[in-house]
Design an enzyme around this catalytic site. Sequence first.
Site, PDB file in Angstrom:
ATOM      1  N   ARG A  38       0.839  -1.218   0.000  1.00 51.98           N
ATOM      2  CA  ARG A  38       0.000   0.000   0.000  1.00 51.98           C
ATOM      3  C   ARG A  38       0.870   1.262   0.000  1.00 51.98           C
ATOM      4  O   ARG A  38       0.465   2.291  -0.536  1.00 51.98           O
ATOM      5  CB  ARG A  38      -0.972  -0.007   1.186  1.00 51.98           C
ATOM      6  N   SER A  78      -4.840   4.955   6.155  1.00 55.22           N
ATOM      7  CA  SER A  78      -4.713   3.494   6.087  1.00 55.22           C
ATOM      8  C   SER A  78      -4.351   3.015   4.690  1.00 55.22           C
ATOM      9  O   SER A  78      -3.585   2.083   4.519  1.00 55.22           O
ATOM     10  CB  SER A  78      -6.026   2.815   6.506  1.00 55.22           C
ATOM     11  N   GLU A 107     -18.887   4.631   0.148  1.00 57.52           N
ATOM     12  CA  GLU A 107     -18.135   4.155  -1.019  1.00 57.52           C
ATOM     13  C   GLU A 107     -18.967   4.203  -2.305  1.00 57.52           C
ATOM     14  O   GLU A 107     -18.433   4.429  -3.393  1.00 57.52           O
ATOM     15  CB  GLU A 107     -17.628   2.728  -0.782  1.00 57.52           C
ATOM     16  N   PHE A 115     -14.444  -3.163   0.443  1.00 58.05           N
ATOM     17  CA  PHE A 115     -15.454  -2.097   0.446  1.00 58.05           C
ATOM     18  C   PHE A 115     -15.454  -1.273  -0.837  1.00 58.05           C
ATOM     19  O   PHE A 115     -16.367  -0.480  -1.053  1.00 58.05           O
ATOM     20  CB  PHE A 115     -15.281  -1.214   1.682  1.00 58.05           C
ATOM     21  N   HIS A 133      -5.429  -3.489   1.460  1.00 63.19           N
ATOM     22  CA  HIS A 133      -5.806  -4.466   2.494  1.00 63.19           C
ATOM     23  C   HIS A 133      -6.498  -5.679   1.890  1.00 63.19           C
ATOM     24  O   HIS A 133      -7.404  -6.256   2.479  1.00 63.19           O
ATOM     25  CB  HIS A 133      -6.725  -3.827   3.539  1.00 63.19           C
ATOM     26  N   ASP A 151      -8.215  -8.004  11.703  1.00 65.89           N
ATOM     27  CA  ASP A 151      -9.592  -7.518  11.621  1.00 65.89           C
ATOM     28  C   ASP A 151     -10.589  -8.617  11.241  1.00 65.89           C
ATOM     29  O   ASP A 151     -11.792  -8.481  11.464  1.00 65.89           O
ATOM     30  CB  ASP A 151      -9.703  -6.363  10.603  1.00 65.89           C
ATOM     31  N   ARG A 209      -1.850  -5.082   2.779  1.00 71.39           N
ATOM     32  CA  ARG A 209      -1.536  -4.206   3.906  1.00 71.39           C
ATOM     33  C   ARG A 209      -0.148  -4.416   4.514  1.00 71.39           C
ATOM     34  O   ARG A 209       0.551  -3.440   4.799  1.00 71.39           O
ATOM     35  CB  ARG A 209      -2.592  -4.389   4.993  1.00 71.39           C
TER      36      ARG A 209
END
Lengths: 282, 318
Positions: free
Chosen positions: B14, B41, B62, B87, B113, B121, B171
């Site tokens: 990322r 992030s 989004e 997402f 991610h 997560d 990530r």
Amino acid sequence: MKTLIELQNIAKQVRRDIVRMTNKAKSGHPGGSLGCTEFMTALHFNIMNADPARFTMEGRGEDMFFMSNGHITPVLYSVMARRGYFPVDELNTFRFLGTRLQGHPSTAHNLPGIRMASGSLGQGLSVAIGAAVAKKMDGDNSLVFSLHGDGELEEGQIWEAVMFAGSKHVDNLIATVDYNRQQIDGTTDQVMSLGNLQAKWEAFGWQVVNIANGNDMQQVVDGLNAAKALTGKGKPICVIMKTEMGYGVDFMQGTNKYHGTPPSDEELAKALAQLPETLGDY
Amino acid sequence: MIKIPENIAMKDLRSGFGEGLVEAGRRNPNVVGLSADVTGSVKMDGFAKTFPERFVQCGIAEANMTGIAAGMSLNGKIPFLGGFAEFVTGRIYDQIRQVVAYSNKNVKVCGSHAGITLGEDGATHQTMEDIGLMKALPNMTVLVPCDANQTYNATLAAAEHNGPVYLRYGRPKMPNFTDINEPFIIGKAQILNEGSDVTIIATGHLVWEAIQAAIALEKEGIGAEVINIHTIKPLDSEAIIASARKTGAVVTAEEHSLYNGLGDSVAHVLAANCPTPMSFVAMEDRFGESGTPLQLMEHFGLKSSNIVNAVHKVLKIK
């Protein structure tokens, strides 16, 4: 710029086009189209600054329009053809294989005047906001218009977009709600009450203009001009335009029966008897 | 023997994206960035700070972000919308389908991610289906770079490519082994090692694992050809067929579901052109769970040892 009588004459012809196109295609959405005929005619002939002969996807220095309720293509295509975006004879091809006049607006078939696909509801306001934001970035002072069904406001993305535009002061945007209080499964009150629409938009930071009768050409022209006068003042503009689904054909009016059902041959004859041919049929 | 630079640094993909986006912004004033409240992030903060007038904060919305990006693309902007891969793909599939892919707009959907290595997560955030979702869309180009340097270059390539792109990356910090100066050519497979016994075709984080597998296999006397498919679509069928003809056995490796990912694409090409015994290293038909990235790769069988086992398996049916 057309006179009121000229606009009314165009609208009469557009209504003939709508019932003929949907009858021939044996499909399509005449009800909402008939209800939005005054709006679409006024917008394209008098309100928007856009030149059909020089259409570009970029639309720099020109007003743009996005029809979020993509199913009312009959009125969109008829008005676009009558405005000069493409030959009126092409209305014969509506919904037939190989046509540029897809059931719902498409950019895949290179029809001048269409900048974005719509049909899956609730997405056009976001697109219009994007176009408006990009215009601001470029110092382009032209406006962005959008049209939405009232049933479409049940989609959550609409309210994401409403929140964004209010929060970010997208004041070069005029979103019109076709407030006909009808949707496929019944009235909006039966399906999902819209409540106090004006208060909802205002609560999100929009300026609201009401058009009490969206099937009265003078009221539509005045309402849209009033909306234009409110742009550039820090708030996006919402026009809540009360219309009758099926307006102009007595048996199609005020019912959701013709939302997505075309007139039969007999019904077409009855409808055409009520709709004078003003500009010449395609 | 595979040549790997010494002292390989660890770096998250990322960050390669974030640095690539700033550079893309420097090279082209039409590049704009959109984020949905995960700017730091997904490493878009560098772009947002460098070009604040070209960055649009969309909030946690989004679907709206996608429509805004499509609308912005009309007058020549090149929108990069960023978020967690799940997402900005699965959550808003229909939006991407209608106003990006079908409308054929110059929008870059950037999914950070991605995969199981999102880690702690858990499954709600660990998309293992996004490659399949995005490659199924006509007009969509699907890029899955293998390390931070390649993600940097993939970002620049996406900016120069005219049309919808899905750019997928992860990530955690991973070995950063590709040459930063090697340009990213969309649709061109990279042959990282030549071999004649088996072909290992990998994408994303699994490319490094494929290299480790080839090193281990070499000690067993098995010559593994290693191919990095950084472009899932359009797929470099020619390179895949040529290698399969040469080795006669193929293993695919990806941090994605067994269904609809790289393995499916490769199998389709080979079945139609050059039927070849295959074995697949991918996520079984299940959801992930919480854990560290390394634990999860081991737990779900996405390590070099799993690739070695898959090679042994496919060689038995060669």
